[in-house]
Scaffold this motif. Structure first.
Motif, PDB file in Angstrom:
ATOM      1  N   UNK A 290       1.226 -57.318  -3.994  1.00 54.52           N
ATOM      2  CA  UNK A 290       0.436 -56.755  -5.096  1.00 54.52           C
ATOM      3  C   UNK A 290       0.075 -55.302  -4.799  1.00 54.52           C
ATOM      4  N   UNK A 291      -0.373 -55.029  -3.577  1.00 51.57           N
ATOM      5  CA  UNK A 291      -0.741 -53.652  -3.213  1.00 51.57           C
ATOM      6  C   UNK A 291       0.481 -52.745  -3.240  1.00 51.57           C
ATOM      7  N   UNK A 292       1.609 -53.204  -2.701  1.00 52.02           N
ATOM      8  CA  UNK A 292       2.834 -52.389  -2.719  1.00 52.02           C
ATOM      9  C   UNK A 292       3.292 -52.139  -4.155  1.00 52.02           C
ATOM     10  N   UNK A 293       3.198 -53.159  -5.001  1.00 48.38           N
ATOM     11  CA  UNK A 293       3.583 -52.990  -6.399  1.00 48.38           C
ATOM     12  C   UNK A 293       2.692 -51.995  -7.122  1.00 48.38           C
ATOM     13  N   UNK A 294       1.393 -52.066  -6.873  1.00 47.02           N
ATOM     14  CA  UNK A 294       0.473 -51.108  -7.495  1.00 47.02           C
ATOM     15  C   UNK A 294       0.731 -49.683  -7.023  1.00 47.02           C
ATOM     16  N   UNK A 295       1.016 -49.528  -5.742  1.00 44.58           N
ATOM     17  CA  UNK A 295       1.301 -48.189  -5.219  1.00 44.58           C
ATOM     18  C   UNK A 295       2.558 -47.636  -5.867  1.00 44.58           C
ATOM     19  N   UNK A 296       3.602 -48.457  -5.978  1.00 43.00           N
ATOM     20  CA  UNK A 296       4.847 -47.977  -6.585  1.00 43.00           C
ATOM     21  C   UNK A 296       4.677 -47.714  -8.073  1.00 43.00           C
ATOM     22  N   UNK A 297       3.914 -48.554  -8.768  1.00 42.12           N
ATOM     23  CA  UNK A 297       3.740 -48.392 -10.213  1.00 42.12           C
ATOM     24  C   UNK A 297       2.868 -47.190 -10.550  1.00 42.12           C
ATOM     25  N   UNK A 298       1.888 -46.892  -9.707  1.00 44.17           N
ATOM     26  CA  UNK A 298       0.960 -45.811 -10.007  1.00 44.17           C
ATOM     27  C   UNK A 298       1.330 -44.487  -9.340  1.00 44.17           C
ATOM     28  N   UNK A 299       2.469 -44.459  -8.673  1.00 41.74           N
ATOM     29  CA  UNK A 299       2.903 -43.237  -8.001  1.00 41.74           C
ATOM     30  C   UNK A 299       3.403 -42.247  -9.048  1.00 41.74           C
ATOM     31  N   UNK A 300       2.798 -41.080  -9.096  1.00 40.38           N
ATOM     32  CA  UNK A 300       3.131 -40.082 -10.114  1.00 40.38           C
ATOM     33  C   UNK A 300       3.973 -38.925  -9.561  1.00 40.38           C
ATOM     34  N   UNK A 301       4.400 -39.015  -8.317  1.00 44.71           N
ATOM     35  CA  UNK A 301       5.147 -37.898  -7.737  1.00 44.71           C
ATOM     36  C   UNK A 301       6.528 -37.798  -8.368  1.00 44.71           C
ATOM     37  N   UNK A 302       7.025 -36.569  -8.431  1.00 45.42           N
ATOM     38  CA  UNK A 302       8.328 -36.329  -9.055  1.00 45.42           C
ATOM     39  C   UNK A 302       9.349 -35.844  -8.043  1.00 45.42           C
TER      40      UNK A 302
END
Length: 79
Positions: free
Chosen positions: A60-72
């Motif tokens: 869950x934490x890894x998924x949230x980090x990947x989903x909320x990552x805004x870097x381009x």
């Protein structure tokens, strides 16, 4: 003549031995007043509690980090 390393090793060995002797599981044999341990866990409950829940929390934490990552900076450069 005893070197500092020998003194250090002796102190560490003595401290470890003393710690292991003082934390003996024999102290767990004596029940405290008002102790009510309740029923034990089955194998499935134990695996779910100590393996499944931590794994789920990690995912869950890894998924949230990947989903909320805004870097381009993951855009591949044109070659």
């Amino acid at each position: 003549m005893v070197t500092k390393n020998a003194l250090r090793a002796g102190t560490l060995t003595a401290g470890t031995t003393l710690t292991l002797l003082m934390s003996s599981p024999a102290f767990a044999l004596t029940r405290d007043a008002g102790d009510d341990p309740g029923p034990g866990l089955s194998v499935g409950e134990t695996l779910g509690l100590f393996v499944g829940l931590p794994l789920l929390a990690f995912l869950v934490i890894a998924g949230l980090v990947m989903a909320l990552d805004k870097s381009t900076d993951r855009v591949k450069p044109e070659a």
